[in-house]
Design an enzyme around this catalytic site. Structure first.
Site, mmCIF file in Angstrom:
data_model
loop_
_atom_site.group_PDB
_atom_site.id
_atom_site.type_symbol
_atom_site.label_atom_id
_atom_site.label_comp_id
_atom_site.label_asym_id
_atom_site.label_seq_id
_atom_site.Cartn_x
_atom_site.Cartn_y
_atom_site.Cartn_z
ATOM 1 N N GLY A 150 61.851 -1.895 50.335
ATOM 2 C CA GLY A 150 62.456 -1.324 49.125
ATOM 3 C C GLY A 150 63.963 -1.220 49.241
ATOM 4 O O GLY A 150 64.555 -1.564 50.264
ATOM 5 N N SER A 151 64.588 -0.712 48.186
ATOM 6 C CA SER A 151 66.053 -0.671 48.167
ATOM 7 C C SER A 151 66.605 0.358 49.156
ATOM 8 O O SER A 151 67.669 0.151 49.739
ATOM 9 C CB SER A 151 66.549 -0.378 46.744
ATOM 10 N N THR A 152 65.882 1.456 49.373
ATOM 11 C CA THR A 152 66.344 2.450 50.355
ATOM 12 C C THR A 152 66.227 1.866 51.763
ATOM 13 O O THR A 152 67.142 1.989 52.582
ATOM 14 C CB THR A 152 65.512 3.746 50.237
ATOM 15 N N LYS A 174 63.439 11.762 44.023
ATOM 16 C CA LYS A 174 62.035 11.408 44.318
ATOM 17 C C LYS A 174 61.175 12.641 44.629
ATOM 18 O O LYS A 174 59.949 12.533 44.687
ATOM 19 C CB LYS A 174 61.971 10.453 45.518
ATOM 20 N N GLY A 193 54.445 2.037 46.771
ATOM 21 C CA GLY A 193 53.920 0.793 46.218
ATOM 22 C C GLY A 193 54.664 0.297 44.997
ATOM 23 O O GLY A 193 54.264 -0.699 44.399
ATOM 24 N N GLU A 237 52.476 -1.399 54.267
ATOM 25 C CA GLU A 237 53.159 -0.127 54.562
ATOM 26 C C GLU A 237 52.165 0.883 55.120
ATOM 27 O O GLU A 237 52.461 1.599 56.087
ATOM 28 C CB GLU A 237 53.817 0.422 53.291
ATOM 29 N N GLY A 251 60.631 4.133 52.519
ATOM 30 C CA GLY A 251 60.967 4.894 51.325
ATOM 31 C C GLY A 251 59.716 5.385 50.613
ATOM 32 O O GLY A 251 58.606 5.292 51.127
ATOM 33 N N ALA A 252 59.914 5.915 49.405
ATOM 34 C CA ALA A 252 58.788 6.382 48.597
ATOM 35 C C ALA A 252 59.203 6.395 47.133
ATOM 36 O O ALA A 252 60.390 6.445 46.813
ATOM 37 C CB ALA A 252 58.365 7.786 49.026
ATOM 38 N N ASP A 253 58.207 6.364 46.276
ATOM 39 C CA ASP A 253 58.466 6.484 44.837
ATOM 40 C C ASP A 253 58.438 7.943 44.403
ATOM 41 O O ASP A 253 59.148 8.328 43.479
ATOM 42 C CB ASP A 253 57.432 5.662 44.062
#
Ligand code: 5RP
Length: 219
Positions: free
Chosen positions: A29-31, A121, A95, A103, A82-84
């Site tokens: 992810g971007s993070t 988040k 996801g 992951e 990371g996480a959503d």
């Protein structure tokens, strides 16, 4: 500070929590991309990384980080991802980038899971972010009906195929009061590969980028 600067702040703070050496599990992810960029600067200290996606593998290899096969490394000390969404128990929804299955595997194989995110988040109750579910293609409609029976509104993520050649259903409209229970229930549906609730294996540490600097949370 915008969200991307907060993501970078959290990612750079995670470097400080890494062990002195060994092999690091790396999410997607971007993070995590910010984490990979920072990790590349200290890569000499480490024996390499286990990746959770083709995208992270490519970024790491471009930066000269050795990517290893989890089957060859055995268990890992630390996984960074990371996480959503995250709640205060450090249960997560993951996801958004579609990499949830690998992951979850790398998180499961790691002693410590450090989650990095911008402060936006953090939520009281998981579910505002549509819950990703990876499904075997032939089971898409069946799993969709079962998810409706559980109270959700699944939407097929069209024109998207996971690294494992499967599909994603994004489930809207859930208020996830009991993350472990729903994770178990969705895992039981035939055709589900992985649900993006990380509650049975939550994060151990959550680093949030905030306007006041990195905030480190434990459950
Ligand atoms: C990918 C993920 C990511 O960790 C999640 O989507 C967060 O992404 P970002 O760091 O870009 O906000 O689970 O499958």
């Amino acid at each position: 500070m915008n969200a991307d600067e907060l993501k970078r702040q959290a990612a750079e703070a995670a470097i400080e929590l890494l062990p002195d050496g060994g092999i690091i599990g790396v999410g997607t992810g971007s993070t995590v991309n910010h984490f990979i960029d920072a990790f590349a600067k200290v890569k000499g200290r480490f024996d390499g990384a286990v990746s959770s996606s083709e995208a992270s593998t490519e970024r790491m290899q471009t930066l000269g980080i050795q990517v290893l096969d989890l089957n060859a490394t055995g268990g890992l000390e630390v996984y960074v991802d990371g996480a959503d969404e995250a709640n205060r128990q450090l249960h997560l929804i993951k996801g958004g980038g579609g990499a949830l299955t690998r992951e979850k595997i790398v998180a499961a194989a790691s002693k410590q899971f450090i989650c990095i995110a911008d402060e936006g988040k953090l939520v009281d109750v998981l579910g505002r972010f549509p819950l990703p579910v990876e499904v075997i293609p032939m089971a898409r409609s069946y799993v969709g009906r079962e998810l409706v029976a559980l109270g959700g509104s699944p939407v097929w993520r069209e024109n998207f195929v996971t690294d494992n050649d499967n599909l994603i259903l994004d489930v809207h409209g859930l208020e996830i009061m009991e993350p472990m229970k729903l994770e178990t229930a969705i895992n039981q549906i035939a055709g589900v590969v992985t649900v993006g609730i990380f509650a049975h294996r939550p994060a151990d540490v959550l680093i949030l980028g905030t306007a006041e600097g990195p905030r480190v949370m434990k459950p």
